[in-house]
Write an enzyme that holds these catalytic residues in place. Sequence first.
Site, mmCIF file in Angstrom:
data_model
loop_
_atom_site.group_PDB
_atom_site.id
_atom_site.type_symbol
_atom_site.label_atom_id
_atom_site.label_comp_id
_atom_site.label_asym_id
_atom_site.label_seq_id
_atom_site.Cartn_x
_atom_site.Cartn_y
_atom_site.Cartn_z
ATOM 1 N N SER A 134 44.380 43.610 39.964
ATOM 2 C CA SER A 134 44.501 42.918 38.688
ATOM 3 C C SER A 134 43.155 42.968 37.987
ATOM 4 C CB SER A 134 44.903 41.453 38.920
ATOM 5 O OG SER A 134 44.795 40.694 37.732
ATOM 6 N N TYR A 147 43.057 32.794 42.410
ATOM 7 C CA TYR A 147 43.661 34.114 42.216
ATOM 8 C C TYR A 147 42.584 35.183 42.041
ATOM 9 C CZ TYR A 147 46.745 37.718 40.291
ATOM 10 O OH TYR A 147 47.445 38.883 40.068
#
Length: 249
Positions: A134, A147
């Site tokens: 990501s 995250y």
Amino acid sequence: MSSTRKIAVVTGASSGIGEATARHLAAAGFRVFCAARRTQRIEKLADEIGGVAVVCDVTDPADVQRLADAVGDRLDVLVNNAGGAFGLESVEEGRVEDWRAMYEVNVIGALQVTQALLPALKASGEGIIVNVGSTAGRTAYEGGGGYTAAKHALAVMTETLRLELVDQPVRITEVAPGMVRTEGFSLTRFRGDQERADQVYAGVARPLVADDVADAIVWMATRPAHVNVDLLVIKPQAQAAPHKVHREG
């Protein structure tokens, strides 16, 4: 079945990027092992694409071993896609259980699957691992501490593995998507709050969708064996950075 047909494994294949990637790989001629926890969804997917469904929680060593046993002694493509974000609290207020769960699925899960399937990838002579990271694995943002920490860890694990396997016939790559509108990512992050999930994409005329990322993954996986796309960052045109998004209206 032709013995020359290439084989791929996609984890987290029950929805979103994983499901789209399984479909794209099948369309490109691969026999795809669709691995995920949701039995009915992957069985339906496997039936539609002529693949194989394997119920697998990547955080469970026994499940991962069962996946490796199902795949057998040769594998051409591994897409470590299983992952997710839980919560958007600050570091100060973050839930330890959320941080632990994010690390387990995004990092330890990818590690366990990679370790279990590396022998088969090496045996193919032209194996490739595509880790689905990501932009959060490269940039911090408020509320994303757990995250971003997990995706940074996945990115470094990818880089380390590339160094360690440089003399082996396995390419190690990462695709790092930005804003992708899927049915489940934001809904999971906000614990089922559909209104909050919808706000993530509010005013963004054309966010990425799962097919955009799947198309990029298949392109990476089908380059000639001497070509290693170390990192492919893919964002919608409206997103210049995680914190800089053009919203209309």
